[in-house]
Design a protein around this motif. Sequence first.
Motif, PDB file in Angstrom:
ATOM      1  N   MET A  60       0.836  -1.175   0.000  1.00 22.01           N
ATOM      2  CA  MET A  60       0.000   0.000   0.000  1.00 22.01           C
ATOM      3  C   MET A  60       0.887   1.247   0.000  1.00 22.01           C
ATOM      4  N   MET A  61       0.538   2.178  -0.813  1.00 21.25           N
ATOM      5  CA  MET A  61       1.291   3.435  -0.871  1.00 21.25           C
ATOM      6  C   MET A  61       0.842   4.315   0.290  1.00 21.25           C
ATOM      7  N   ARG A  62       1.811   4.878   1.004  1.00 17.71           N
ATOM      8  CA  ARG A  62       1.454   5.655   2.188  1.00 17.71           C
ATOM      9  C   ARG A  62       2.067   7.052   2.220  1.00 17.71           C
ATOM     10  N   THR A  63       3.250   7.231   1.705  1.00 21.29           N
ATOM     11  CA  THR A  63       3.928   8.518   1.861  1.00 21.29           C
ATOM     12  C   THR A  63       3.576   9.483   0.731  1.00 21.29           C
ATOM     13  N   GLN A  64       3.609  10.748   1.052  1.00 20.26           N
ATOM     14  CA  GLN A  64       3.328  11.796   0.072  1.00 20.26           C
ATOM     15  C   GLN A  64       4.344  11.754  -1.058  1.00 20.26           C
ATOM     16  N   LYS A  65       5.568  11.378  -0.735  1.00 19.13           N
ATOM     17  CA  LYS A  65       6.636  11.288  -1.741  1.00 19.13           C
ATOM     18  C   LYS A  65       6.272  10.278  -2.840  1.00 19.13           C
ATOM     19  N   ASP A  66       5.723   9.148  -2.442  1.00 18.73           N
ATOM     20  CA  ASP A  66       5.320   8.125  -3.424  1.00 18.73           C
ATOM     21  C   ASP A  66       4.220   8.652  -4.345  1.00 18.73           C
ATOM     22  N   PHE A  67       3.242   9.324  -3.757  1.00 23.98           N
ATOM     23  CA  PHE A  67       2.135   9.853  -4.550  1.00 23.98           C
ATOM     24  C   PHE A  67       2.620  10.966  -5.487  1.00 23.98           C
ATOM     25  N   ASP A  68       3.489  11.844  -4.983  1.00 21.65           N
ATOM     26  CA  ASP A  68       4.015  12.928  -5.815  1.00 21.65           C
ATOM     27  C   ASP A  68       4.778  12.380  -7.016  1.00 21.65           C
ATOM     28  N   LEU A  69       5.545  11.320  -6.779  1.00 22.84           N
ATOM     29  CA  LEU A  69       6.336  10.719  -7.852  1.00 22.84           C
ATOM     30  C   LEU A  69       5.450  10.138  -8.950  1.00 22.84           C
ATOM     31  N   ILE A  70       4.385   9.473  -8.555  1.00 16.30           N
ATOM     32  CA  ILE A  70       3.502   8.876  -9.563  1.00 16.30           C
ATOM     33  C   ILE A  70       2.729   9.953 -10.314  1.00 16.30           C
ATOM     34  N   TYR A  71       2.412  11.075  -9.661  1.00 17.32           N
ATOM     35  CA  TYR A  71       1.736  12.178 -10.355  1.00 17.32           C
ATOM     36  C   TYR A  71       2.655  12.813 -11.385  1.00 17.32           C
ATOM     37  N   ARG A  72       3.930  12.983 -11.045  1.00 20.76           N
ATOM     38  CA  ARG A  72       4.868  13.653 -11.946  1.00 20.76           C
ATOM     39  C   ARG A  72       5.340  12.754 -13.082  1.00 20.76           C
ATOM     40  N   LYS A  73       5.617  11.488 -12.787  1.00 22.89           N
ATOM     41  CA  LYS A  73       6.243  10.618 -13.778  1.00 22.89           C
ATOM     42  C   LYS A  73       5.358   9.481 -14.267  1.00 22.89           C
ATOM     43  N   GLY A  74       4.175   9.330 -13.697  1.00 17.55           N
ATOM     44  CA  GLY A  74       3.307   8.218 -14.071  1.00 17.55           C
ATOM     45  C   GLY A  74       2.433   8.527 -15.263  1.00 17.55           C
ATOM     46  N   LYS A  75       1.731   7.497 -15.691  1.00 18.74           N
ATOM     47  CA  LYS A  75       0.800   7.614 -16.810  1.00 18.74           C
ATOM     48  C   LYS A  75      -0.613   7.595 -16.248  1.00 18.74           C
ATOM     49  N   SER A  76      -1.465   8.507 -16.712  1.00 17.37           N
ATOM     50  CA  SER A  76      -2.830   8.552 -16.190  1.00 17.37           C
ATOM     51  C   SER A  76      -3.834   8.203 -17.283  1.00 17.37           C
ATOM     52  N   VAL A  77      -4.880   7.523 -16.854  1.00 18.65           N
ATOM     53  CA  VAL A  77      -5.972   7.142 -17.745  1.00 18.65           C
ATOM     54  C   VAL A  77      -7.267   7.366 -16.987  1.00 18.65           C
ATOM     55  N   GLY A  78      -8.219   8.005 -17.625  1.00 17.66           N
ATOM     56  CA  GLY A  78      -9.486   8.290 -16.966  1.00 17.66           C
ATOM     57  C   GLY A  78     -10.627   7.483 -17.519  1.00 17.66           C
ATOM     58  N   ASP A  79     -11.630   7.305 -16.686  1.00 12.13           N
ATOM     59  CA  ASP A  79     -12.876   6.692 -17.102  1.00 12.13           C
ATOM     60  C   ASP A  79     -14.001   7.468 -16.414  1.00 12.13           C
ATOM     61  N   ARG A  80     -15.203   6.997 -16.504  1.00 11.23           N
ATOM     62  CA  ARG A  80     -16.338   7.771 -16.010  1.00 11.23           C
ATOM     63  C   ARG A  80     -16.277   8.057 -14.513  1.00 11.23           C
ATOM     64  N   TYR A  81     -15.893   7.076 -13.708  1.00 13.35           N
ATOM     65  CA  TYR A  81     -15.922   7.245 -12.253  1.00 13.35           C
ATOM     66  C   TYR A  81     -14.546   7.337 -11.600  1.00 13.35           C
ATOM     67  N   VAL A  82     -13.503   6.915 -12.293  1.00 10.90           N
ATOM     68  CA  VAL A  82     -12.162   6.912 -11.686  1.00 10.90           C
ATOM     69  C   VAL A  82     -11.099   7.376 -12.676  1.00 10.90           C
ATOM     70  N   VAL A  83      -9.986   7.804 -12.111  1.00 10.49           N
ATOM     71  CA  VAL A  83      -8.763   8.064 -12.872  1.00 10.49           C
ATOM     72  C   VAL A  83      -7.706   7.135 -12.278  1.00 10.49           C
ATOM     73  N   VAL A  84      -6.943   6.465 -13.140  1.00 10.07           N
ATOM     74  CA  VAL A  84      -5.915   5.547 -12.674  1.00 10.07           C
ATOM     75  C   VAL A  84      -4.550   6.062 -13.115  1.00 10.07           C
ATOM     76  N   PHE A  85      -3.648   6.199 -12.159  1.00 10.21           N
ATOM     77  CA  PHE A  85      -2.258   6.526 -12.446  1.00 10.21           C
ATOM     78  C   PHE A  85      -1.432   5.261 -12.284  1.00 10.21           C
ATOM     79  N   THR A  86      -0.536   4.998 -13.223  1.00 10.85           N
ATOM     80  CA  THR A  86       0.358   3.848 -13.110  1.00 10.85           C
ATOM     81  C   THR A  86       1.791   4.304 -13.340  1.00 10.85           C
ATOM     82  N   ARG A  87       2.706   3.594 -12.688  1.00 13.94           N
ATOM     83  CA  ARG A  87       4.127   3.897 -12.853  1.00 13.94           C
ATOM     84  C   ARG A  87       4.934   2.682 -12.422  1.00 13.94           C
ATOM     85  N   ARG A  88       5.989   2.402 -13.154  1.00  7.17           N
ATOM     86  CA  ARG A  88       6.888   1.316 -12.788  1.00  7.17           C
ATOM     87  C   ARG A  88       7.626   1.709 -11.516  1.00  7.17           C
TER      88      ARG A  88
END
Length: 108
Positions: free
Chosen positions: A1-29
Amino acid sequence: MMRTQKDFDLIYRKGKSVGDRYVVVFTRRNGLPYYRVGYLASKKVGNSVTRNRARRLMKESVRLAGYDFVPGYDYVFIARNTIKDTKCPQVQRSILSALRKTGVKRRK
């Protein structure tokens, strides 16, 4: 489970995002031998009761569908404000659709 703000910030900056009607999914290696998942609902979704329900809906949708995530990736599910009056099957379909678009999801 992701817990730290650093992890979330990294996925926002360098991850790939895909949206759908109810959710947005960010993925990153992540380079780890396992996957990590995070669930978010911002204040745009509603008050604390509504946000907690949105997070529970997303968690339960993933659990019931039995998704087999690819190890070595981080996944962040973000609720859109359209999730307010939905039921679990609708959220499941939305999450599945978004995960298909990312190209990294693997099904059991």
